[in-house]
Design a protein around this motif. Structure first.
Motif, short mmCIF file in Angstrom:
data_model
loop_
_atom_site.label_atom_id
_atom_site.label_comp_id
_atom_site.label_asym_id
_atom_site.label_seq_id
_atom_site.Cartn_x
_atom_site.Cartn_y
_atom_site.Cartn_z
N ARG A 32 0.69 -1.06 0.11
CA ARG A 32 -0.09 -0.35 -0.14
C ARG A 32 1.04 1.66 0.10
O ARG A 32 0.59 2.08 -0.63
CB ARG A 32 -1.30 0.19 1.43
CG ARG A 32 -1.95 -1.12 0.83
CD ARG A 32 -3.01 -0.80 1.89
NE ARG A 32 -3.86 -2.10 1.53
CZ ARG A 32 -5.57 -2.29 0.93
NH1 ARG A 32 -5.12 -0.75 0.04
NH2 ARG A 32 -6.51 -2.59 0.96
N ASP A 33 1.94 1.44 1.28
CA ASP A 33 3.11 2.44 0.83
C ASP A 33 3.34 3.02 -0.67
O ASP A 33 4.05 3.69 -1.73
CB ASP A 33 3.98 1.93 1.90
CG ASP A 33 3.53 2.39 3.18
OD1 ASP A 33 1.91 2.64 3.57
OD2 ASP A 33 4.17 2.24 4.25
N LEU A 35 2.14 1.09 -3.70
CA LEU A 35 1.60 2.16 -5.02
C LEU A 35 0.80 3.22 -4.13
O LEU A 35 0.52 3.96 -5.28
CB LEU A 35 0.17 1.07 -5.04
CG LEU A 35 0.69 -0.15 -5.43
CD1 LEU A 35 -0.70 -1.29 -5.33
CD2 LEU A 35 1.28 -0.61 -6.77
N ALA A 36 1.20 3.64 -3.30
CA ALA A 36 0.00 5.30 -2.77
C ALA A 36 1.13 6.03 -4.10
O ALA A 36 0.50 6.88 -3.84
CB ALA A 36 0.34 5.28 -1.06
N ARG A 41 -4.84 2.99 -9.07
CA ARG A 41 -5.78 3.00 -7.87
C ARG A 41 -4.95 1.46 -6.70
O ARG A 41 -4.92 0.73 -7.97
CB ARG A 41 -7.36 1.94 -8.03
CG ARG A 41 -8.38 2.94 -8.84
CD ARG A 41 -9.41 2.49 -9.31
NE ARG A 41 -9.29 1.32 -7.58
CZ ARG A 41 -11.31 -0.02 -8.01
NH1 ARG A 41 -11.32 -0.20 -9.67
NH2 ARG A 41 -11.12 -0.21 -7.41
N THR A 42 -5.17 2.38 -5.15
CA THR A 42 -4.20 1.45 -4.72
C THR A 42 -4.68 -0.13 -4.41
O THR A 42 -4.10 -0.89 -4.03
CB THR A 42 -3.41 1.70 -3.28
OG1 THR A 42 -2.72 2.77 -3.25
CG2 THR A 42 -3.30 1.00 -2.78
N ASP A 43 -5.65 0.59 -4.04
CA ASP A 43 -6.23 -0.91 -4.04
C ASP A 43 -7.20 -1.73 -4.73
O ASP A 43 -6.82 -3.40 -4.45
CB ASP A 43 -8.13 -0.36 -3.44
CG ASP A 43 -8.58 0.11 -4.34
OD1 ASP A 43 -8.35 1.39 -5.12
OD2 ASP A 43 -10.71 -0.25 -4.57
N TYR A 226 2.38 -2.57 -10.21
CA TYR A 226 1.51 -3.51 -10.08
C TYR A 226 2.17 -5.13 -9.74
O TYR A 226 2.14 -5.29 -8.94
CB TYR A 226 0.39 -3.61 -10.49
CG TYR A 226 -1.06 -3.36 -10.66
CD1 TYR A 226 -1.11 -1.33 -10.00
CD2 TYR A 226 -2.20 -2.79 -11.14
CE1 TYR A 226 -1.84 -0.92 -9.44
CE2 TYR A 226 -2.74 -2.29 -10.69
CZ TYR A 226 -3.18 -1.14 -9.70
OH TYR A 226 -4.27 0.27 -9.53
#
Length: 341
Positions: A32-33, A35-36, A41-43, A226
């Motif tokens: 998450r860090d 992809l932020a 989109r992180t999710d 990703y």
């Protein structure tokens, strides 16, 4: 060294593969860090990465994967997704049937079409004329002294920028002075046979060649990262465009030899800046009949490179020995990098 002093060795408590796997996990970045930092989109990235690993270990089919994420990928990545062939893990035969492929939002076709085109554009691989080569590496942990000459050789060969290091050496100390032992585990890209990084890529920028090497098409990569969070080995890095300014003569002006492409000086907005990068076994050297830089430079002769399909090759013999193991075997990625404990 006196007779009373213990010899350096791999600690007995570390002879199981799970202990080495834990060393990889300690170094792993938080998905998450990571992809932020992107505009995507992180999710979605976290979900796609988790399911890509399920495809690798056989818990989910590639067809079911893309049926599940087709609509979201089309909405998130737009034309970059719609105009690319259907991604698939198996570049030789494809893993999505025609009926499923035609139902997806991206172009009809499989990873095979993009991989074949890229291999042709890079020039024919003279070492794989008969299609019976699968490059593999064996690393003897009893011989590795942790000097990190492989790390330095790799950076010098591939001209990697700050923050990008294809060959790292994971380290762990155990015991109390003076009875201390150190474990060194070099970690290149594993060149997996079932790579989750290939499965997760929404634009088919990452592809697996028939000779087992996993490559990246920088011109196709959109930098979503990703693939970085899908890799169980944390073996991928993002090129932010930084240089070793003032530290090396002509830094940023000398072209990286990767994939045999002359891209000129490093510039913002020009590949590989803004792309994900990783080890590819120095594929440009393999095509010339040379060993990867890390193998050629290894001070302890701890690395072996060769054809795993050749029953008489040294790497085949070593990979088949009772000492051999692979990192994170439970992931189902089927790596082409073996270790000797």
């Amino acid at each position: 060294m006196s007779a009373d002093e213990p010899m350096p060795r791999v600690p007995e408590s570390s002879t199981g593969g799970e202990s080495y796997d834990a060393m990889v996990d300690v170094e792993a970045t938080d998905p998450r860090d990571e992809l932020a930092k992107t505009s995507y989109r992180t999710d979605l990235g976290v979900k796609m990465a988790e399911d890509a690993r399920k495809v690798s270990n056989g818990d989910l089919s590639s067809a079911a994967y893309w049926e599940k994420y087709d609509a979201e990928a089309a909405a998130e990545f737009g034309d970059a997704y719609r105009e690319t062939p259907n991604p698939a893990v198996d570049c030789a035969d494809g893993t999505i049937d025609d009926e499923t492929a035609e139902s997806l939002g991206c172009s009809v076709g499989t990873m095979a079409s993009i991989a074949e085109g890229l291999e042709e554009s890079d020039g024919e691989d003279e070492t794989d004329e008969d299609g019976d080569t699968r490059w593999g590496m064996v690393i003897d942990l009893q011989k590795c002294i942790g000097c990190e000459s492989c790390t330095v050789a790799c950076k010098a060969e591939n001209r990697t920028p700050p923050g990008v290091s294809y060959n790292v050496v994971l380290e762990r100390e155990e015991g109390e002075f003076p009875n201390v032992t150190r474990t060194n585990v070099p970690r290149p890209c594993m060149q997996c046979e079932n790579p989750p990084c290939v499965q997760v890529c929404p634009v088919s920028a990452t592809y697996k060649m028939d000779n087992g090497v996993v490559n990246i098409d920088y011109d196709r990569c959109i930098g979503c990262r990703y693939c970085m969070v899908a890799c169980p080995y944390d073996a991928r890095y993002f090129d932010f465009g930084e240089n070793y300014d003032g530290e090396f003569e002509e830094e940023g002006e000398v072209t990286s030899p990767e994939y045999g492409t002359d891209r000129g000086p490093r510039e913002d907005g020009e590949s590989p800046v803004g792309n994900v990068r990783k080890c590819n076994f120095c594929h440009h050297r393999l095509e010339r009949g040379e060993e990867p830089a890390c193998v050629e430079t290894c001070v302890g002769d701890a690395r072996y490179m060769g054809n795993l399909e050749d029953d008489e090759s040294e790497v085949n013999e070593l990979a088949s020995s009772s000492r051999a193991f692979r990192l994170k075997e439970k992931e189902g990625t089927d790596p082409n990098v073996y270790y000797l404990k």
